[in-house]
Motif scaffolding. Structure first.
Motif: not given
Length: 249
Positions: A7-12
């Motif tokens: 995913t292009d989202r930031r990851v937590a």
């Protein structure tokens, strides 16, 4: 778990993400746009519920089990996050254990279990975070305001969280040049299952009256602090312990 594409989202990654403060942090970060890995130790059903809540509101998440004191399991958790989402931007280490007892009555086996989770667990998770967080990332540990308030009965727990604060401040300096912030949040009395367990109404009311705001904190209060520290407005906060306790001195 259904494997999801990169995913292009930031990851937590949120350890202890199946309940209490960790649950609210996971949901808040998902609302902030993160793909969230919900780490849990034993309650798979609760972790899956958190994932469903996130996905039902349009977020991206999965649950993964890891004992934070086991370096192999934690490394596997980070491996899975990288393989699924392509990298890791934020780690929130909310997993913890609490045992309340006067010094003279505390079972030393309980002391060892507490320190394995709270001290060794923090070191193990932070070690992986330090190795893998991408530039622009953030690591948030959890301490407690009891380190300063010194409530009777909290000796072992407060001592373990004092160690967390020391690790946090040192790691922030060791991360020089990496563009990664390292901070700790130290909640005061917060209305979670862990906090309320074993306390009578009188004790809860007394603790709620201590802050000038005259209430217990909520998991959402603390999740908002974590959101700030892991978001763009928190980038200049580094190597700090934020005492989120409503003003208790």
């Amino acid at each position: 778990m259904t494997t999801q594409p990169h995913t292009d989202r930031r990851v937590a990654i949120v350890t202890g993400g199946s309940r209490g403060i960790g649950q609210q942090v996971a949901q808040r970060l998902a609302a902030d746009g993160f793909a969230v890995v919900v780490g849990y130790a034993g309650n798979k059903d609760a972790a899956d519920d958190v994932v469903r809540t996130i996905e039902d509101t349009g977020g991206t998440s999965y649950a993964a089990r890891a004992d934070v004191g086991d370096e192999s399991e934690v490394a596997a958790l980070f491996d899975l996050a990288e393989a699924t989402y392509g990298g890791i931007d934020v780690v929130v280490h909310a997993a913890g254990r609490m045992a309340l007892s006067p010094f003279v009555e505390l079972d030393l086996g309980e002391l060892d279990a507490l320190y394995r989770t709270n001290i060794r667990g923090t070191f193990v998770v932070d070690q992986q975070a330090a190795r893998r967080l991408r530039p622009g990332g953030a690591l948030v540990n959890f301490s407690t305001s009891v380190v300063g308030l010194a409530f009777p009965g909290y000796g072992a727990y407060a001592a373990s969280k004092g160690a967390v604060e020391a690790l946090t401040l040192i790691l922030a300096r060791e991360m020089r040049g990496r563009d990664v912030t390292v901070n700790a949040v130290a909640p005061g009395p917060t209305a979670t299952e862990l906090f309320l367990d074993g306390k009578d109404e009188e004790t809860v009311a007394r603790l709620a009256a201590q802050p000038p705001l005259e209430r217990l904190g909520t998991p959402n209060d603390i999740a908002g602090v974590v959101s700030f520290l892991t978001g763009p407005d928190g980038r200049w906060i580094n190597g700090q312990v934020l005492r989120a306790n409503g003003g208790i001195i």
